[in-house]
Scaffold this motif. Structure first.
Motif, PDB file in Angstrom:
ATOM      1  N   ALA A  25       0.815  -1.208   0.000  1.00  0.00           N
ATOM      2  CA  ALA A  25       0.000   0.000   0.000  1.00  0.00           C
ATOM      3  C   ALA A  25       0.853   1.264   0.000  1.00  0.00           C
ATOM      4  N   ALA A  26       1.960   1.230   0.719  1.00  0.00           N
ATOM      5  CA  ALA A  26       2.823   2.411   0.795  1.00  0.00           C
ATOM      6  C   ALA A  26       3.459   2.717  -0.559  1.00  0.00           C
ATOM      7  N   GLU A  27       3.873   1.674  -1.280  1.00  0.00           N
ATOM      8  CA  GLU A  27       4.492   1.887  -2.591  1.00  0.00           C
ATOM      9  C   GLU A  27       3.462   2.394  -3.600  1.00  0.00           C
ATOM     10  N   VAL A  28       2.251   1.858  -3.544  1.00  0.00           N
ATOM     11  CA  VAL A  28       1.196   2.363  -4.426  1.00  0.00           C
ATOM     12  C   VAL A  28       0.919   3.829  -4.123  1.00  0.00           C
ATOM     13  N   ASP A  29       0.876   4.152  -2.861  1.00  0.00           N
ATOM     14  CA  ASP A  29       0.648   5.548  -2.470  1.00  0.00           C
ATOM     15  C   ASP A  29       1.748   6.456  -3.009  1.00  0.00           C
ATOM     16  N   ARG A  30       2.989   6.011  -2.913  1.00  0.00           N
ATOM     17  CA  ARG A  30       4.103   6.826  -3.429  1.00  0.00           C
ATOM     18  C   ARG A  30       3.994   7.002  -4.939  1.00  0.00           C
ATOM     19  N   ALA A  31       3.630   5.938  -5.627  1.00  0.00           N
ATOM     20  CA  ALA A  31       3.519   6.015  -7.089  1.00  0.00           C
ATOM     21  C   ALA A  31       2.423   6.978  -7.515  1.00  0.00           C
ATOM     22  N   VAL A  32       1.264   6.875  -6.869  1.00  0.00           N
ATOM     23  CA  VAL A  32       0.149   7.745  -7.249  1.00  0.00           C
ATOM     24  C   VAL A  32       0.457   9.195  -6.901  1.00  0.00           C
ATOM     25  N   ARG A  33       1.021   9.419  -5.724  1.00  0.00           N
ATOM     26  CA  ARG A  33       1.326  10.797  -5.334  1.00  0.00           C
ATOM     27  C   ARG A  33       2.399  11.403  -6.233  1.00  0.00           C
ATOM     28  N   ALA A  34       3.353  10.596  -6.659  1.00  0.00           N
ATOM     29  CA  ALA A  34       4.385  11.100  -7.573  1.00  0.00           C
ATOM     30  C   ALA A  34       3.772  11.488  -8.913  1.00  0.00           C
ATOM     31  N   VAL A 163      -0.621   5.578 -13.786  1.00  0.00           N
ATOM     32  CA  VAL A 163      -0.002   4.563 -12.935  1.00  0.00           C
ATOM     33  C   VAL A 163      -0.533   3.229 -13.446  1.00  0.00           C
ATOM     34  N   ILE A 164       0.369   2.397 -13.931  1.00  0.00           N
ATOM     35  CA  ILE A 164      -0.012   1.165 -14.609  1.00  0.00           C
ATOM     36  C   ILE A 164       0.203  -0.020 -13.684  1.00  0.00           C
ATOM     37  N   LYS A 165      -0.824  -0.863 -13.583  1.00  0.00           N
ATOM     38  CA  LYS A 165      -0.691  -2.124 -12.852  1.00  0.00           C
ATOM     39  C   LYS A 165      -0.292  -3.182 -13.866  1.00  0.00           C
ATOM     40  N   ALA A 166       0.946  -3.665 -13.770  1.00  0.00           N
ATOM     41  CA  ALA A 166       1.462  -4.637 -14.723  1.00  0.00           C
ATOM     42  C   ALA A 166       0.687  -5.943 -14.638  1.00  0.00           C
ATOM     43  N   HIS A 167       0.559  -6.615 -15.779  1.00  0.00           N
ATOM     44  CA  HIS A 167      -0.071  -7.933 -15.744  1.00  0.00           C
ATOM     45  C   HIS A 167       0.946  -8.970 -15.279  1.00  0.00           C
ATOM     46  N   PRO A 168       0.542  -9.893 -14.417  1.00  0.00           N
ATOM     47  CA  PRO A 168       1.503 -10.859 -13.872  1.00  0.00           C
ATOM     48  C   PRO A 168       2.057 -11.839 -14.899  1.00  0.00           C
ATOM     49  N   TYR A 169       1.430 -11.931 -16.086  1.00  0.00           N
ATOM     50  CA  TYR A 169       1.923 -12.886 -17.076  1.00  0.00           C
ATOM     51  C   TYR A 169       3.028 -12.316 -17.959  1.00  0.00           C
ATOM     52  N   HIS A 170       3.280 -11.015 -17.888  1.00  0.00           N
ATOM     53  CA  HIS A 170       4.408 -10.459 -18.653  1.00  0.00           C
ATOM     54  C   HIS A 170       5.057  -9.299 -17.903  1.00  0.00           C
ATOM     55  N   PRO A 171       5.594  -9.576 -16.703  1.00  0.00           N
ATOM     56  CA  PRO A 171       6.178  -8.502 -15.889  1.00  0.00           C
ATOM     57  C   PRO A 171       7.473  -7.946 -16.462  1.00  0.00           C
ATOM     58  N   GLY A 200       1.468  -6.596  -8.720  1.00  0.00           N
ATOM     59  CA  GLY A 200       0.817  -7.340  -7.648  1.00  0.00           C
ATOM     60  C   GLY A 200      -0.684  -7.178  -7.606  1.00  0.00           C
ATOM     61  N   PHE A 201      -1.375  -8.256  -7.208  1.00  0.00           N
ATOM     62  CA  PHE A 201      -2.841  -8.251  -7.089  1.00  0.00           C
ATOM     63  C   PHE A 201      -3.301  -7.195  -6.090  1.00  0.00           C
ATOM     64  N   ASP A 202      -2.675  -7.186  -4.917  1.00  0.00           N
ATOM     65  CA  ASP A 202      -3.073  -6.211  -3.899  1.00  0.00           C
ATOM     66  C   ASP A 202      -2.823  -4.781  -4.372  1.00  0.00           C
ATOM     67  N   ALA A 203      -1.776  -4.595  -5.178  1.00  0.00           N
ATOM     68  CA  ALA A 203      -1.509  -3.262  -5.716  1.00  0.00           C
ATOM     69  C   ALA A 203      -2.662  -2.795  -6.588  1.00  0.00           C
ATOM     70  N   GLY A 204      -3.278  -3.729  -7.314  1.00  0.00           N
ATOM     71  CA  GLY A 204      -4.405  -3.364  -8.149  1.00  0.00           C
ATOM     72  C   GLY A 204      -5.595  -2.869  -7.355  1.00  0.00           C
ATOM     73  N   THR A 205      -5.877  -3.513  -6.229  1.00  0.00           N
ATOM     74  CA  THR A 205      -7.001  -3.075  -5.397  1.00  0.00           C
ATOM     75  C   THR A 205      -6.674  -1.776  -4.664  1.00  0.00           C
ATOM     76  N   GLU A 206      -5.423  -1.637  -4.216  1.00  0.00           N
ATOM     77  CA  GLU A 206      -5.032  -0.378  -3.572  1.00  0.00           C
ATOM     78  C   GLU A 206      -5.111   0.786  -4.560  1.00  0.00           C
ATOM     79  N   LEU A 207      -4.757   0.521  -5.805  1.00  0.00           N
ATOM     80  CA  LEU A 207      -4.746   1.571  -6.816  1.00  0.00           C
ATOM     81  C   LEU A 207      -6.140   2.116  -7.073  1.00  0.00           C
ATOM     82  N   ILE A 208      -7.132   1.243  -7.208  1.00  0.00           N
ATOM     83  CA  ILE A 208      -8.484   1.702  -7.535  1.00  0.00           C
ATOM     84  C   ILE A 208      -9.089   2.478  -6.365  1.00  0.00           C
TER      85      ILE A 208
END
Length: 490
Positions: A25-34, A163-171, A200-208
């Motif tokens: 959650a902290a990394e997602v927050d940093r990415a969005v705020r940046a 802010v892009i949530k990468a797909h886990p099948y082609h990181p 990450g899956f959790d990153a996707g939910t934190e992002l939305i």
């Protein structure tokens, strides 16, 4: 401790390399705020256009590396991926031209007129960017609908950081493409943080859920997309969620067409339904074909065509597993036959096939569950006995990206069939096949739910409208207006 993100070879199922770690959650927050902090840097449309063109140039220059990385993670093959990269860079240049031209701003000016009722003041309207856009990359297009794809291109053209949530099948492919986009920003004098990437899956939910995310674009499953759509709507401040979820892409073949060109129709359907191992969102997954002699000739020709299709590797072991389970379950349903059995062809490959049943069977209680998207090289052919049966079955079909009519010039029902197909899809085809989505001004890649969650398109010029909102300035002095709304020479 954050989980590792591994690149996996779908041809073997083995891990290739550790690419990153999942964002908390902290990394997602940093990415969005940046990204939010640098949104003003995209105010200049000319700067956005330079960014997009430079990104296209850098991707083209890195073609061999990009294609190699994407093939290693998706097994889509160099030929397909080279074409997809060309489409991706063309999209970036296309939206650069759109940013330069500026028609998407939809500028409207109403001059003061005291004679109207009520009196009209000076009103000037245009569209402005929403803010940070969350982009959820697709599994089946590691370039054109992922990190450097259409959602990213149209959002940047609109003036929105992503802010892009990468797909886990082609990181690994995602990391490479994100680095090139950020390099393009730096080379054009923009902050690199106009593009950020998280895993990450959790990153996707934190992002939305992040309060500074203003809109989201998604391409993926109905289950995953609906969960994110619900989360977007449940926020204290709901945001637009433009999701592409699932589509059957129905095809209706008239009796006349089946009688006149059964081999041509079979070859076209077999090629379309198995293109990319059936992993296209526009794959024709349901076909209404006539019963009787004309339909028999078509099914026989389709059997021959599909049997010739070579087995292939699907995008990921999990996708292959779901395909095998779904096709097996459907083949066991009462009344369903398998002229060509879809299924495993080896430990990591699958073979194409198709299922068939009488259309009337779908009208029996509970059988409409067969009208669902199955991701992979399979289609369901329903044999109708009458014009009325076509209408009854179409009434059960959910929303789609496309709907296709295969007809003859003299078909008396062609117009009425198009009228019935139109409410079901965002793109109507006549005597064509739906795989292949041109990037053009008149394109619409969307449709009624569950095809998409909004009436917008993710392909073509109007895709940019998803990331904008209108604002009207009333009685505002010229020097305080945005440049696009000022009078000429001001």
């Amino acid at each position: 401790m954050a989980a590792s993100v591994w690149s996996v070879d779908p041809r073997t199922g083995k891990e290739r390399e550790q690419v990153a770690v999942e964002a908390d959650a902290a990394e997602v927050d940093r990415a969005v705020r940046a990204a939010h902090a640098v949104r003003a840097a995209l105010a200049d449309r000319a700067a956005r256009a330079r960014l997009l063109r430079t990104a296209a140039e850098l991707l083209d220059a890195a073609r061999d590396r990009v294609v190699e990385a994407a093939d290693a993670e998706t097994a889509l093959g160099p030929v397909r991926l080279t074409g997809e990269l060309a489409r991706t860079t063309a999209q970036l240049r296309y939206f650069a031209d759109i940013a330069d031209e500026g028609a998407f701003l939809d500028v409207r000016i109403s001059r003061p007129d005291p004679t109207t009722t009520p009196p009209t003041p000076d009103l000037r309207r245009m569209k402005i960017p929403l803010g940070v856009v969350a982009v959820y990359a697709a599994s089946n297009f590691p370039l054109a609908f992922s990190v450097p794809g259409g959602d990213t291109a149209s959002a940047l053209a609109a003036g929105c950081p992503v802010v892009i949530k990468a797909h886990p099948y082609h990181p690994a492919t995602s990391e490479l493409c994100a680095a090139l986009l950020r390099k393009a920003a730096a080379e054009t004098g923009l902050p690199e943080d106009v593009v950020r990437l998280v895993h990450g899956f959790d990153a996707g939910t934190e992002l939305i859920r992040h309060p500074l995310v203003a809109a989201a674009g998604f391409t993926g499953s109905v289950e995953g997309g609906r969960a994110l759509f619900d989360a977007a709507a449940a926020r204290p401040v709901p945001i637009p969620f433009h999701g592409e979820l699932g589509s059957l892409n129905p095809v209706v073949i008239t009796e006349t067409a089946a009688g006149q060109r059964p081999e041509e129709l079979a070859a076209g359907l077999a090629a379309s339904m198995t293109q990319g191992m059936g992993q296209f969102c526009t794959k024709p997954g349901f076909v209404l074909a006539p019963a009787g002699e004309a339909g028999d000739r078509f099914v026989d020709a389709l059997t021959e065509a599909v049997e010739k299709v070579e087995p292939g590797v699907m995008l990921a072991p999990r996708i292959r597993g779901r395909f095998l389970t779904a096709t097996y379950e459907d083949s066991q349903a009462e009344g369903v036959t398998a002229p060509v059995h879809p299924g495993p062809a080896g430990p990591h490959t699958a073979k194409a096939g198709f299922l068939s049943l009488d259309a009337g069977t779908l009208l029996e209680g509970g059988r409409h569950v067969l009208l669902r998207e199955t991701f992979g090289p399979v289609t369901l052919v329903a044999r109708y006995a009458s014009r009325e049966e076509i209408s009854a079955v179409l009434a059960l079909v959910p929303g789609n990206l496309t709907a296709t009519l295969q007809a003859a010039d003299e078909d008396p029902d062609a117009a009425s069939l198009i009228a019935e197909l139109t409410p079901l899809a965002g793109r109507i085809l006549v005597n064509g096949w739906p795989t292949g989505v041109a990037v053009a001004d008149a394109q619409h890649h969307g449709g009624p739910y569950p095809a998409t969650t909004s009436p917008f398109t993710s392909v073509g010029a109007t895709a940019i409208e998803r990331w904008l909102r209108p604002v009207t300035y009333q009685s505002t002095p010229q020097h305080l207006l945005p440049p696009e709304l000022r009078d000429a020479g001001e």
